[in-house]
Write an enzyme that holds these catalytic residues in place. Sequence first.
Site, short mmCIF file in Angstrom:
data_model
loop_
_atom_site.label_atom_id
_atom_site.label_comp_id
_atom_site.label_asym_id
_atom_site.label_seq_id
_atom_site.Cartn_x
_atom_site.Cartn_y
_atom_site.Cartn_z
N MET A 58 73.58 12.59 42.42
CA MET A 58 73.99 13.96 42.76
C MET A 58 75.30 14.04 43.52
O MET A 58 75.92 15.09 43.56
CB MET A 58 72.90 14.65 43.57
N TYR A 59 75.73 12.95 44.14
CA TYR A 59 76.97 13.00 44.92
C TYR A 59 78.16 13.26 44.00
O TYR A 59 78.46 12.44 43.12
CB TYR A 59 77.20 11.71 45.70
N SER A 60 78.81 14.38 44.20
CA SER A 60 79.91 14.81 43.33
C SER A 60 79.48 14.84 41.87
O SER A 60 80.30 14.66 40.96
CB SER A 60 81.13 13.91 43.51
N LEU A 61 78.18 15.06 41.65
CA LEU A 61 77.62 15.17 40.30
C LEU A 61 78.04 13.99 39.42
O LEU A 61 78.48 14.15 38.28
CB LEU A 61 78.04 16.49 39.66
N GLY A 62 77.86 12.81 39.97
CA GLY A 62 78.09 11.59 39.21
C GLY A 62 79.41 10.91 39.48
O GLY A 62 79.56 9.71 39.22
#
Length: 326
Positions: A58-62
């Site tokens: 989920m961090y920066s959406l990948g």
Amino acid sequence: MQYTKLGKTGVTVSRLCLGCMSYGAPSWRPWVLDREASFPFFRRAVEHGINFFDTADMYSLGVSEEITGAALRQFADLRQCVVATKVFNAMVDGPNMRGLSRKHIQQGCEASLRRLGVETIDLYQIHRYDRETPIEETLAALDLLVRQGKVRYIGGSSMAAWQFAQALGLSDLRGWARFVSMQNHYNLVYREEEREMIPLCRKEAIAVIPWSPLARGLLAGSRKSPDDAKSTVRAESDDYARKLYDHPSDAEVMAAVQIVAKKRGVEPAQVAIAWLLSRPDVTAPIIGATKISHLDTAIAALDLKLSDEEIKALETPYRPHAVRGM
């Protein structure tokens, strides 16, 4: 660098883990560093002997996973690194795009492998406990990933101790891969984990790798309070800190850190991290850094040995809190 074992596994990890949420896409959060700005942090970490790196899908959406994989291929020997990532949160909208169902876990793992650019994830963690999916389904799906060679070890994060105990018991009963680590919310201003979770981890030889060791900057002195929204770029958009730290005694603990740091002639962050490292059940705090000095301060904490009197001074102001971070 100092090293230790990851719980009762044979894997050796550095006493500090570099948290990679800060590296990704500024469009996701304004304080996040892009690829070019992120790479020096990985280089510095590797130069100092850090071999443990934690990110999440989920961090920066990948994008964080993509940067983490690319940076480690450039600056490190991946065979010597322990790369951890997490699954649970939604990457895109959709009824099956979040949680810990077999479907989401398998799809999430395969996507993380592609983004990281590795054949196997060293430590695959469930980011939160999924109350909507039977724990048996989750554990069976994780065990399958281990047997397929896509994952080496599995870990948990922020949940109730009874939930973690249930998961460990079911894994033992069914002969499934069991959790080897717990990534929990633990620092000088939030010590509720000492009641049940940490004793459970001690009994089961589970590695404890706490998140938010500096309480979103409060223990580093970069924020005066959770409501201080102008001290840093992150503080301006970090509503989560106000949900985590709202107890009147927090300010007293922060003041105690400042006093010990001043007497020692070191940064407050160094004292807060040194306290965590002094806890016998803590394996490796997860350190976030958006300035090279943040990383250097954390590394310096390895050599700061607090006296019994200093530890007492740091711990005495604490008062019981409501549960936060699950």
